[in-house]
Write an enzyme that holds these catalytic residues in place. Structure first.
Site, PDB file in Angstrom:
ATOM      1  N   ASP A   1       0.632  -1.384  -0.217  1.00 33.20           N
ATOM      2  CA  ASP A   1      -0.079  -0.002  -0.587  1.00 33.20           C
ATOM      3  C   ASP A   1       0.453   0.767  -0.463  1.00 33.20           C
ATOM      4  OD1 ASP A   1      -2.131  -1.672   0.293  1.00 33.20           O
ATOM      5  OD2 ASP A   1      -2.127  -1.780   2.675  1.00 33.20           O
ATOM      6  N   GLU A   2       2.180   1.318  -0.790  1.00 29.14           N
ATOM      7  CA  GLU A   2       2.901   2.522  -0.741  1.00 29.14           C
ATOM      8  C   GLU A   2       2.602   3.192  -1.508  1.00 29.14           C
ATOM      9  OE1 GLU A   2       5.458  -1.110   0.476  1.00 29.14           O
ATOM     10  OE2 GLU A   2       4.448  -0.638  -1.098  1.00 29.14           O
TER      11      GLU A   2
ATOM     12  N   LYS B   1       2.801   2.372  -5.245  1.00 30.01           N
ATOM     13  CA  LYS B   1       3.160   1.519  -6.225  1.00 30.01           C
ATOM     14  C   LYS B   1       2.506   1.813  -7.615  1.00 30.01           C
ATOM     15  CE  LYS B   1       3.341  -2.276  -4.602  1.00 30.01           C
ATOM     16  NZ  LYS B   1       3.050  -1.766  -2.655  1.00 30.01           N
TER      17      LYS B   1
ATOM     18  N   GLY C   1      -4.489  -4.001  -4.400  1.00 33.35           N
ATOM     19  CA  GLY C   1      -5.195  -2.742  -5.725  1.00 33.35           C
ATOM     20  C   GLY C   1      -4.032  -1.801  -5.748  1.00 33.35           C
ATOM     21  N   HIS C   2      -3.898  -1.093  -6.638  1.00 32.41           N
ATOM     22  CA  HIS C   2      -2.884  -0.027  -6.895  1.00 32.41           C
ATOM     23  C   HIS C   2      -3.985   0.596  -7.271  1.00 32.41           C
ATOM     24  CE1 HIS C   2       0.581  -2.127  -8.156  1.00 32.41           C
ATOM     25  NE2 HIS C   2       0.568  -2.239  -6.710  1.00 32.41           N
TER      26      HIS C   2
ATOM     27  N   GLN D   1       1.598  -5.396  -3.424  1.00 30.86           N
ATOM     28  CA  GLN D   1       2.792  -5.912  -2.207  1.00 30.86           C
ATOM     29  C   GLN D   1       3.806  -5.358  -1.566  1.00 30.86           C
ATOM     30  OE1 GLN D   1       1.288  -9.093  -3.276  1.00 30.86           O
ATOM     31  NE2 GLN D   1      -1.079  -9.397  -2.534  1.00 30.86           N
TER      32      GLN D   1
END
Length: 426
Positions: free
Chosen positions: A18-19, A21, A45-46, A225
């Site tokens: 969740d960074e 990406k 999810g992105h 992730q």
């Protein structure tokens, strides 16, 4: 990023996922010819905010929005039903995918029985999975009993394989005391529906990537992730079921490691985690809630509230090492705009002794006490800043300190959700 000597770049998460990406990939994909998703499944999810609209992608590479050719690699476990739902949503928003989206014929399929098994096991084990069937699919893969996209070319044989797996799954579900069982006829109908839809997209993904690199094209490898969820290097057993780290990028896209030129690690300016497992710098309830509200910290796939805390330099320093990071992208710096002081974890104490690296076992990680350094906040909005030189001095000092602590240069800084709110450090 891409230049005369840089053709293959990996983007990885360097915390617990969740960074941001998806946003970084979206920005880099503007210069990429080919974008490849190399691991994970529909449990990640992105989110990409183009300014004209928001896209949430779970399996299709984020680069699809920028116009790059996209591949779902062999390291991905593909949930076909979710995949086609996602595909339709993109088309409805005007994103053209024809002749631009392909799937490795070696990618394994996540089927309904996998999801039933996942949910039944989660009831007992409380790992914190999403229940999307990812773990059971990888178990089948490494147990040499999985169903791959290419198996659909022989539909009768695929049906035989699925019949065996459904029977075995139902026996396990009974042992687990599950209320539901897998429907064999449903699985058979699903295969018949999938074959004519998936097979036209099926390719030898590794060869496609290799040939693109031979032509001198720019290739972006996109993970899901984060490093601390890697099945080998993360906070085991509170991890995902695949290799999220840069080594997994080569395996999951079908190329050799020497083809990779750069590895960019994406980190938030603070730390979050979804699900169970240790989070050494987790804030107290009031602090965590403040960060969560300011950062909109809710899962893109599940909607679950994320656990929030301060930047952990021990975690990111570890991620730099296990990924071989050549640079960092720091996201959500603007979330910290209103803080007068910002704690940064510079090390751990374990049983009173200093620790400067991540312990291997969660029991020890859960006992560490973070050592904090307080840095001054800038208390100014960063949303309109587009150059590093225009950041408030305290914000610049904060980034400089993070860079020094984790031993990797910062290459990108995000100060908002839109794709134009990225500062490239040149």
């Amino acid at each position: 990023m891409f230049g005369p000597k840089t053709h293959c770049v990996v983007v990885v998460g360097a915390q617990w996922g969740d960074e941001g990406k998806g946003k970084i990939v979206d920005v880099l994909a503007e210069r990429a010819d080919l974008v490849v998703r190399y691991q994970g499944g529909a449990n990640a999810g992105h989110t990409v905010d183009t300014g004209a609209g928001e896209f949430v992608l779970h399996q299709i590479p984020s680069g699809i929005i920028q116009g790059a050719v996209c591949l779902v690699g062999n390291g991905v476990v593909l949930d076909p039903e979710t995949f086609f739902t996602e595909l339709e949503a993109l088309e409805k928003k005007g994103v053209k995918v024809e002749n631009r989206l392909f799937i490795s014929d070696r990618a394994h399929l996540t089927l309904p029985y996998h999801k039933l098994l996942d949910r039944a096991r989660e009831q007992r084990e409380k790992i914190g999975t999403t229940g999307r069937g990812i773990g059971p699919t990888y178990e089948d893969k490494y147990g040499r009993r999985g169903i791959r996209v290419g198996d659909l070319r022989n539909l009768d044989r695929a049906k035989e394989l699925v019949h065996q797996r459904v029977e075995a799954a139902n026996a396990m579900l009974k042992l687990l005391g599950a209320a539901e069982c897998a429907d064999l006829k449903e699985h058979g109908r699903l295969l018949v529906w999938l074959a004519p839809r998936l097979l036209p997209l099926a390719v030898d993904a590794g060869r496609v990537v290799w040939e693109a690199l031979q032509r001198g094209e720019s290739v972006l490898l996109e993970g899901a992730q984060g490093a601390l969820l890697d099945v080998d290097h993360g906070t085991y057993p509170y991890v995902t079921s695949s290799n999220t780290t840069a080594g997994g990028a080569a395996v999951g896209s079908g190329i050799g490691p020497t083809a990779i030129d750069e590895v960019i690690g994406v980190v938030k300016a603070y730390t979050t985690r979804v699900g169970n497992g240790p989070l050494p710098t987790e804030g107290d309830p009031k602090e965590a809630e403040r960060i969560r509200d300011l950062g909109g910290e809710y899962g893109a796939t599940t909607g679950r509230p994320r656990r929030c805390g301060w930047f952990d330099a021990v975690v990111v320093r570890y991620a730099v090492r296990v990924n071989g990071l050549t640079g960092l992208a720091v996201t959500k710096l603007d979330v910290l705009d209103t803080f007068a002081e910002i704690p940064v974890c510079v090390g751990y104490l374990l049983d009173g002794r200093a620790e400067d690296s991540m312990p291997a076992d969660v029991e020890r990680i859960e006992r560490v006490r973070p050592v904090y350094e307080l840095l001054p906040g800038w208390q100014k909005s960063l949303k309109d800043v587009r150059r590093l030189a225009d950041l408030p001095p305290a914000a610049r000092a904060y980034l400089d300190r993070l860079q020094d602590l984790v031993h990797a240069p910062i290459r990108y800084v995000s100060v908002g959700t839109r794709r134009d709110q990225i500062i490239e450090v040149v």
